[in-house]
Design an enzyme around this catalytic site. Structure first.
Site, mmCIF file in Angstrom:
data_model
loop_
_atom_site.group_PDB
_atom_site.id
_atom_site.type_symbol
_atom_site.label_atom_id
_atom_site.label_comp_id
_atom_site.label_asym_id
_atom_site.label_seq_id
_atom_site.Cartn_x
_atom_site.Cartn_y
_atom_site.Cartn_z
ATOM 1 N N ASP A 126 -37.718 3.067 -4.034
ATOM 2 C CA ASP A 126 -37.108 2.288 -2.744
ATOM 3 C C ASP A 126 -37.663 0.826 -2.633
ATOM 4 O OD1 ASP A 126 -35.684 4.180 -2.108
ATOM 5 O OD2 ASP A 126 -37.183 5.189 -0.819
ATOM 6 N N SER A 180 -43.680 13.391 3.417
ATOM 7 C CA SER A 180 -42.824 12.444 3.738
ATOM 8 C C SER A 180 -41.317 12.689 3.533
ATOM 9 C CB SER A 180 -43.087 11.098 2.847
ATOM 10 O OG SER A 180 -42.219 10.176 2.751
HETATM 11 N N1 ARG Z 1 -37.016 10.539 -4.744
HETATM 12 C C1 ARG Z 1 -35.942 10.144 -4.160
HETATM 13 C C2 ARG Z 1 -35.518 8.864 -4.417
HETATM 14 O O1 ARG Z 1 -36.065 8.130 -5.051
HETATM 15 C C3 ARG Z 1 -36.271 10.151 -2.372
HETATM 16 C C4 ARG Z 1 -37.329 8.882 -2.096
HETATM 17 C C5 ARG Z 1 -37.614 8.920 -0.634
HETATM 18 N N2 ARG Z 1 -38.040 9.943 -0.071
HETATM 19 C C6 ARG Z 1 -38.982 10.314 0.782
HETATM 20 N N3 ARG Z 1 -39.247 11.365 1.203
HETATM 21 N N4 ARG Z 1 -40.030 9.256 1.162
HETATM 22 O O2 ARG Z 1 -34.240 8.633 -4.194
#
Ligand code: ARG
Length: 408
Positions: A126, A180
């Site tokens: 992200d 999370s």
């Molecule tokens: N692995 C997924 C992605 O990179 C989700 C990432 C965010 N998810 C989270 N539970 N923090 O798109």
């Protein structure tokens, strides 16, 4: 960093982590904070976030409902390509980041801010997605990434800082959160902590928006999804806005235990991670869109789309939504959808969404040609030459190899 930021637009969820970031920007960075909270259908009240930002002394607060824009301009364009990452992930988190980043940059320009800030950690995808989008839209913007900059090493440090700064810490946040979560109208993703051992099945309490297939109703439910130019527009003949339609598909999918996924995936940054995904409406839509393409899209176009799709998925996963190559692929995908109009009948039953019928005013399906009964449009002996010429090089190879004694 070039110079200390004066005013920062923070992507603010109202949760503990971004509240700590907000305070940290004010006290440690000496910056004025603009708080931006987007409703992408995460299913949380947003007014508490506004109140919390006010209490933390923020004067400029943006709380915006972006659900329609999210589904219309990000989710649906992605589904036109039947997009899945590594064969399974429907990209629910990846597709939301460019929109949040775009609004942050717009708000920065509206409020005269010189920096933007997000709460993504230094280990994940992200941070890359946010920052590639920021820089594609404003190459001069300053980016603050607290998780890569501050001195807090643990959650205990964070909580201590929150208490020292007078940020209320909910009782259940004092220990480690059990995992999370990232949620929006397309999916819920859960990672970390209790899910970190990929050998162990995720406990049922991880799932937030779907029943397990074994607890889903014992009788199937049928729905008709109407498509126009590759996008879904109606359910059972009732026209629905993009966000309303996806919301309805989520309810149906959740009820029937559709769209659960336990995936161990490759992050862009190089490590593997394990996640639990729930994408009830998206999983129905993926299959339904294939169904309408089956009857309306030419075979060559279909196969080219299928070749392009993994590349397109990887671009979205890696954060290149605003890149020229993603836009080029999008133009090709969109051009293919002109005649992708009609209706698909779906059967929803205990975790599965199956196409059981399709109709279209733009159908390429020719019963005259394909029928097992007598026909007047097709001459079966034409296939002689077709096969003869396609077999030509195979026969030449076989003769050479037989002459040289090679085993095949
Ligand atoms: N692995 C997924 C992605 O990179 C989700 C990432 C965010 N998810 C989270 N539970 N923090 O798109």
């Amino acid at each position: 960093m070039a110079h200390a930021p004066k005013k920062v637009v923070l992507a603010y969820s109202g949760g503990l982590d971004t509240s700590i970031i907000l305070k940290w920007l004010q006290s440690e960075m000496g910056a004025e904070v603009v708080a931006f909270t987007a409703d992408l259908g995460q299913g949380e009240e947003l007014e508490p976030a506004r109140k919390k930002a006010q209490e933390l002394g923020v004067k400029e607060i943006f709380v915006e409902d972006l659900r329609e824009e999210f589904v219309r301009d990000y989710v649906f364009p992605m589904f036109r390509a039947n997009t899945v990452y590594e064969g399974q992930y429907l990209l629910g988190t990846a597709i939301a980041r460019p929109l949040i980043a775009k609004r942050q940059i717009e708000i920065a320009h509206e409020t005269g801010a010189d920096a933007v800030c997000h709460g993504a950690t230094g280990k994940g995808n992200d941070q890359v997605r946010f920052e590639l989008a920021y820089l594609a839209l404003d190459p001069d913007v300053q980016i603050i990434s607290p998780w890569r900059q501050w001195e807090f090493g643990s959650r205990t440090d964070l909580i201590a800082y929150a208490e020292q700064q007078g940020i209320p810490v909910p009782a259940d946040k004092r220990g480690e959160a059990p995992f999370s979560v990232d949620a929006n109208l397309l999916h819920t993703s859960s990672e970390g902590k209790a899910l970190e051992d990929p050998a162990i099945e995720a406990p049922e309490f991880v799932y937030q928006r779907s029943v397990s297939p074994e607890n889903a109703p014992d009788s199937p439910e049928y729905i008709d999804i109407g498509f126009e130019h590759g996008d879904p527009v109606s359910i059972d003949g009732i026209m629905l806005s993009p966000a309303t339609l996806l919301t309805r598909l989520n309810e149906l999918g959740g009820t029937h235990g559709i769209g659960r996924l336990d995936l161990l995936e490759n992050r862009f940054i190089g490590m593997k991670s394990r996640g639990i995904y729930e994408t009830p409406g998206g999983s129905i839509l993926l299959v339904a869109h294939r169904g309408i393409e089956q009857i309306t899209l030419d075979g060559g176009a279909t196969h080219l789309k299928d070749e392009l799709m993994p590349r397109y998925a990887e671009l979205i996963y890696n954060g290149f939504w605003f890149s020229p190559e993603r836009k080029m692929l999008q133009a090709a995908i969109d051009a293919s959808q002109e005649m992708v109009t009609g209706s698909v009948r779906m059967k929803l039953y205990k975790g599965s969404a199956s196409v059981v019928g399709r109709t279209s005013p733009c159908s390429l399906y020719s019963l005259d040609h394909v029928t097992f009964e007598d026909d007047v449009v097709y001459n079966q002996s034409d296939a002689d030459g077709f096969i003869e010429l396609n077999a030509l090089r195979l026969k030449l190879l076989a003769r050479r190899d037989r002459a040289s004694g090679k085993n095949r």
